[in-house]
Design a protein around this motif. Structure first.
Motif, PDB file in Angstrom:
ATOM      1  N   ARG A 128       0.840  -1.212   0.000  1.00  0.00           N
ATOM      2  CA  ARG A 128       0.000   0.000   0.000  1.00  0.00           C
ATOM      3  C   ARG A 128       0.873   1.259   0.000  1.00  0.00           C
ATOM      4  NH1 ARG A 128      -4.518  -1.863  -1.318  1.00  0.00           N
ATOM      5  NH2 ARG A 128      -5.310  -3.644  -0.170  1.00  0.00           N
ATOM      6  N   LEU A 129       1.899   1.220   0.804  1.00  0.00           N
ATOM      7  CA  LEU A 129       2.790   2.375   0.905  1.00  0.00           C
ATOM      8  C   LEU A 129       3.491   2.642  -0.430  1.00  0.00           C
ATOM      9  CD1 LEU A 129       3.961   4.464   2.925  1.00  0.00           C
ATOM     10  CD2 LEU A 129       5.889   2.907   3.243  1.00  0.00           C
ATOM     11  N   VAL A 130       3.936   1.549  -1.065  1.00  0.00           N
ATOM     12  CA  VAL A 130       4.607   1.674  -2.362  1.00  0.00           C
ATOM     13  C   VAL A 130       3.659   2.337  -3.370  1.00  0.00           C
ATOM     14  CG1 VAL A 130       5.424   0.331  -4.362  1.00  0.00           C
ATOM     15  CG2 VAL A 130       6.272  -0.209  -2.072  1.00  0.00           C
ATOM     16  N   LEU A 131       2.403   1.874  -3.383  1.00  0.00           N
ATOM     17  CA  LEU A 131       1.429   2.430  -4.327  1.00  0.00           C
ATOM     18  C   LEU A 131       1.164   3.907  -4.040  1.00  0.00           C
ATOM     19  CD1 LEU A 131      -0.935  -0.653  -4.467  1.00  0.00           C
ATOM     20  CD2 LEU A 131       0.323   0.311  -6.407  1.00  0.00           C
ATOM     21  N   GLN A 132       1.076   4.216  -2.757  1.00  0.00           N
ATOM     22  CA  GLN A 132       0.856   5.601  -2.353  1.00  0.00           C
ATOM     23  C   GLN A 132       2.013   6.494  -2.823  1.00  0.00           C
ATOM     24  OE1 GLN A 132       0.559   6.601   1.926  1.00  0.00           O
ATOM     25  NE2 GLN A 132      -1.391   5.485   1.764  1.00  0.00           N
ATOM     26  N   GLN A 133       3.211   5.986  -2.591  1.00  0.00           N
ATOM     27  CA  GLN A 133       4.396   6.747  -2.993  1.00  0.00           C
ATOM     28  C   GLN A 133       4.403   6.979  -4.493  1.00  0.00           C
ATOM     29  OE1 GLN A 133       7.261   4.146  -0.849  1.00  0.00           O
ATOM     30  NE2 GLN A 133       8.301   6.046  -0.324  1.00  0.00           N
ATOM     31  N   LEU A 134       3.989   5.957  -5.244  1.00  0.00           N
ATOM     32  CA  LEU A 134       3.962   6.087  -6.702  1.00  0.00           C
ATOM     33  C   LEU A 134       2.945   7.134  -7.139  1.00  0.00           C
ATOM     34  CD1 LEU A 134       4.402   2.404  -7.868  1.00  0.00           C
ATOM     35  CD2 LEU A 134       5.847   4.337  -8.506  1.00  0.00           C
ATOM     36  N   GLU A 135       1.786   7.129  -6.475  1.00  0.00           N
ATOM     37  CA  GLU A 135       0.749   8.103  -6.811  1.00  0.00           C
ATOM     38  C   GLU A 135       1.249   9.526  -6.583  1.00  0.00           C
ATOM     39  OE1 GLU A 135      -2.065   7.716  -8.287  1.00  0.00           O
ATOM     40  OE2 GLU A 135      -2.096   5.510  -8.241  1.00  0.00           O
ATOM     41  N   LYS A 136       1.886   9.724  -5.426  1.00  0.00           N
ATOM     42  CA  LYS A 136       2.266  11.073  -5.031  1.00  0.00           C
ATOM     43  C   LYS A 136       3.661  11.463  -5.491  1.00  0.00           C
ATOM     44  CE  LYS A 136      -0.627  11.172  -0.908  1.00  0.00           C
ATOM     45  NZ  LYS A 136      -0.569  10.659   0.452  1.00  0.00           N
ATOM     46  N   GLY A 137       4.439  10.463  -5.856  1.00  0.00           N
ATOM     47  CA  GLY A 137       5.817  10.751  -6.252  1.00  0.00           C
ATOM     48  C   GLY A 137       6.744  11.019  -5.082  1.00  0.00           C
ATOM     49  N   HIS A 138       6.288  10.705  -3.867  1.00  0.00           N
ATOM     50  CA  HIS A 138       7.149  10.900  -2.695  1.00  0.00           C
ATOM     51  C   HIS A 138       8.133   9.742  -2.561  1.00  0.00           C
ATOM     52  CE1 HIS A 138       5.043  14.351  -1.566  1.00  0.00           C
ATOM     53  NE2 HIS A 138       4.001  13.786  -0.961  1.00  0.00           N
ATOM     54  N   GLY A 139       9.344  10.028  -2.174  1.00  0.00           N
ATOM     55  CA  GLY A 139      10.332   8.966  -1.931  1.00  0.00           C
ATOM     56  C   GLY A 139      10.677   8.197  -3.181  1.00  0.00           C
TER      57      GLY A 139
END
Ligand SMILES: [Zn+2]
Ligand SMILES: [Zn+2]
Ligand SMILES: [Zn+2]
Length: 765
Positions: free
Chosen positions: A590-601
């Protein structure tokens, strides 16, 4: 008639002068031979013209096996005959001359091996039997000149028998600094894991038996300790993997004979040549169809690293047992250099091994085994170390300054460029901690001393945080040297140019990671370089791809795959089905997907290695990288059995080869097509695409040469496809032959970049 002959090349410490003596005396000639250091050997001959001609013929045809002659210049002299005999002028008089070439260690020669087996020979069964043609060199030299008293052999005064051979110019052991026999030479002994000496009459063969029975034994060799274990039993290998925290990384093995190797691996004539050469490297060989060694030796790979015994001791290990081969892996604690001292061995290996097989000669320099593989007919260095280091790579021109290069971070070496010689150090390893940093520093100092080099420039990578960068800065300040920083992939391509003496090139440079000109993560670059216009620049590259979590995406290739596929597909369900391959399961997904959506990290990389990693993850070949290059190596091992079923046309936009659609295709076909075929298709797409781009750039810039460098150039499929395509376009295709394409060759590239080339863009001072 009187003549002077100058011979240059690698002719020191290889029995060259005794050889000259013998052929001079045989032809009734008078005069002398003397060592001129950097300038080679000078021979003065007086005698009949026909005798001199015979001498020259013998010089051309009969030279010692280890001698590498670069040039022979003969000058006729006038004047009277002055000499009453022929003599070898002693080396201490010429010791001060600079640029000396330190010979590498050499595997036991056939003559010595015959004597080792001959019951009537005084050195029968002597494990450290050597002569002028063989034995350790680099690993025992403490200082110059290369005389016994300057080596660790000085602890073993010669007996009268050895002395008589050592001083007889007609004997094979004349001036052999390592000459020794059971009476006067080093002794071997077996101990428990705690160092308690066991009184076996034949400790070496006893050690062989113990290994065969399933025990783990540390074996002291020339350049350090090996950890030896059975290749047929899983249990000791499981123990070893656990103790060394090496879950998957392949172990090198030592086979008893060539016949034994042929029982489990395929061996081509070129591979036989390398396996039996005096350098005796580890050669990566294709496992044969009936490969029967434990799967724990080289898990998930199509090949296995094999070497033949290179000392009497190694041969004797196999005498009383039937095993085809033993695991012989470098003994080194995680992220530390190979263990070389006895007390260090006892301290760091006691919990891993059951026994120690020691000998009582000190090791002056640690030196790991070399590793090579063969592409078609060509040798490719994976690691250039024992048997090669520190023999110089000869360049076609002279550097204008004396340069010390410290390399990058992983699989490191150091290199000193002095005149037209590039002295590359032995393998140092990953320089990330105090131990390896100190090892690198010592190696650099020692190499400078042994080659009489006065360093003027110290070179490192562009990465501001590398340990090697900080060391270079320190050395520059301490010694008043100039500091130069060279971009990683520029160094790789410069290495190719210097090795082949080309002035213009379009170089394809593919690896895992290198710090780009502006700090980007590079690794799939096409570089144009011209000495005529003094420029080197990146002209094309692979598509930028997201690395979710930075370094975590290197360790867990599924993150890489997720990042690429996410651009075009909904990957949520697939990732959740794969949650067991993430250390923190679904939460992490979930975190990986979130990061991909937002471009964070998320950082971007053009690395070819990372694309190969992503493909390996999509194809379920590797979900955690436990050693450098693991996913890409497993992908290649699978691809070897496949063919290009997808037949994808490279998508090139401007100067960028796209990689997203390729991975999407692989992903969508993963249940319809054979894994091997998909793995091959990935190789095919990238290699063809990169070749196409490189050809385009070569034509655009009127360049006739395309080269391939970086760690990915160790990959045979890649290299083959690119070569075919480039040559079909009427261009020359070059790869590394003298130095490793991977980061083991980086120091060499840095050195030639700073000392030979004068590009406007770089280096940064
Ligand atoms: Zn020998
Ligand atoms: Zn002796
Ligand atoms: Zn690299």
């Amino acid at each position: 008639m009187r003549v002077r002959i100058r011979v240059t090349g690698i002719i020191q410490g290889v029995g060259f002068r005794p050889f000259i003596y013998r052929i001079a005396v045989k032809n009734g000639l008078k005069g002398y031979v003397r060592n001129m250091g950097d300038a080679g050997v000078e021979i003065l001959l007086e005698g009949e013209e026909s005798a001199i001609n015979n001498f020259l013929k013998a010089l051309e045809n009969g030279k010692p096996p280890l001698a590498r002659v670069h040039e022979i210049i003969t000058t006729k002299l006038g004047g009277e005959h002055q000499y009453a005999d022929f003599r070898i002028v002693r080396s201490s008089e010429e010791a001060e001359l600079s640029g000396s070439v330190i010979p590498p260690d050499v595997a036991i020669c056939n003559e010595c091996l015959r004597e080792l087996r001959n019951k009537r020979d005084p050195r029968y069964d002597y494990f450290f039997i050597t002569c002028t043609d063989c034995g350790p060199r680099f690993t025992i030299i403490e200082r110059l000149p290369y005389d016994r008293e300057n080596t660790t052999m000085r602890d073993f005064p010669m007996c009268s028998f050895c002395q008589s051979e050592y001083t007889n110019p007609l004997n094979r052991r004349f001036h052999a600094q390592t000459v020794a026999c059971p009476k006067c030479g080093p002794k071997a002994y077996l101990t428990t894991s705690k160092g308690e000496v066991l009184s076996y009459r034949d400790p070496i063969r006893e050690a062989g038996k113990l290994i065969s029975e399933g025990f783990i034994v540390a074996v002291k060799g020339y350049g350090g300790f090996h950890v030896a274990a059975s290749t047929l039993k899983d249990k000791p290998l499981m123990r070893l993997r656990e103790a060394k925290h090496r879950r998957q990384k392949p172990f090198a093995i030592m086979a008893r004979s060539l016949e034994a190797i042929e029982s489990f691996a395929e061996v081509s004539p070129k591979e036989v040549e390398l396996l039996t050469s005096p350098m005796r490297p580890i050669v990566l060989l294709k496992k044969s169809a009936n490969y029967y060694l434990s799967q724990l030796v080289a898990p998930g790979l199509h090949n296995v690293g094999v070497m033949l015994p290179y000392t009497g001791l190694h041969y004797m290990l196999f005498d009383n047992i039937d095993d085809p081969a033993f695991v012989m892996t470098s003994a080194n604690p995680p992220n530390q250099p190979i263990v070389k001292d006895d007390d260090e061995a006892l301290k760091t290996l006691c919990s891993i091994v059951d026994y120690f097989l020691f000998h009582n000669r000190r090791i002056a320099h640690r030196c790991d085994d070399s590793v090579v593989r063969v592409h078609g007919e060509k040798q490719v260095f994976i690691r250039r170390s024992r048997g090669y280091a520190p023999a110089p790579v000869m360049l076609r021109e002279k550097a204008d300054s004396c340069v010390l290069a410290l390399g990058g971070e992983l699989n490191n070496t150091a290199c000193i460029l002095n005149g037209s010689k590039a002295f590359m150090s032995q393998h140092i390893g990953d320089v990330e901690n105090v131990e390896t940093r100190e090892f690198l520093r010592n190696v650099a100092e020692h190499l400078a001393r042994l080659t009489n080099s006065r360093i003027e420039v110290v070179v490192c990578d562009l990465h501001p945080k590398f340990t090697t960068t900080r060391l270079a800065q320190e050395l520059a300040t301490q010694n008043g040297w100039r500091l130069a920083q060279v971009q990683h992939h520029f160094a790789h391509v410069a290495a190719l140019m210097a090795e082949h003496g080309v002035d213009e090139i379009v170089g394809v440079c593919c690896d895992g990671y290198g710090y780009g000109i502006n700090g980007e993560a590079w690794g799939g670059e096409i570089i144009f370089a011209s000495r005529r216009s003094s420029e080197m620049k990146r002209v094309a590259h692979l598509e930028e791809q997201p690395m979710v979590g930075g370094d975590l995406a290197t360790r867990y290739p599924l993150r890489m795959a997720a990042g690429i596929l996410h651009k075009k597909l909904k990957v949520e369900n697939w990732l959740i089905r794969n949650r067991h391959n993430f250390p923190y399961g679904e939460n992490e997904v979930r975190l990986v997907l979130q990061q991909l959506e937002k471009g964070h990290g998320v950082i971007k990389t053009t690395s070819c290695g990372r694309v190969l990693d992503a493909a390996a993850a999509v194809l379920d070949l590797c979900h955690e990288r436990t050693y450098e290059g693991e996913p890409a190596m497993k992908l290649e091992s699978m691809a070897i059995k496949g063919r290009d079923v997808l037949q994808l046309k490279p998508i090139i936009k401007g100067a960028v080869l796209e990689t997203t659609d390729m991975l999407v295709e692989v992903f969508e076909n993963r249940e319809k097509r054979a894994v091997a075929d998909l793995a091959f298709s990935v190789h095919s797409y990238l290699a063809e695409g990169l070749a196409e781009l490189a050809i385009e750039k070569a034509l655009e810039n009127y360049v006739k040469v395309v080269g391939f460098s970086g760690g990915v150039a160790c990959n045979e499929i890649f290299t083959k496809i690119m070569r075919e395509k480039v040559e079909a376009a009427g261009l020359r295709f070059i790869v590394h032959e003298a130095v490793p394409p991977g980061d083991g060759g980086l120091s060499f590239g840095q050195a030639v970049y700073a000392g030979l080339f004068h590009f406007k863009t770089q280096p940064f001072y």
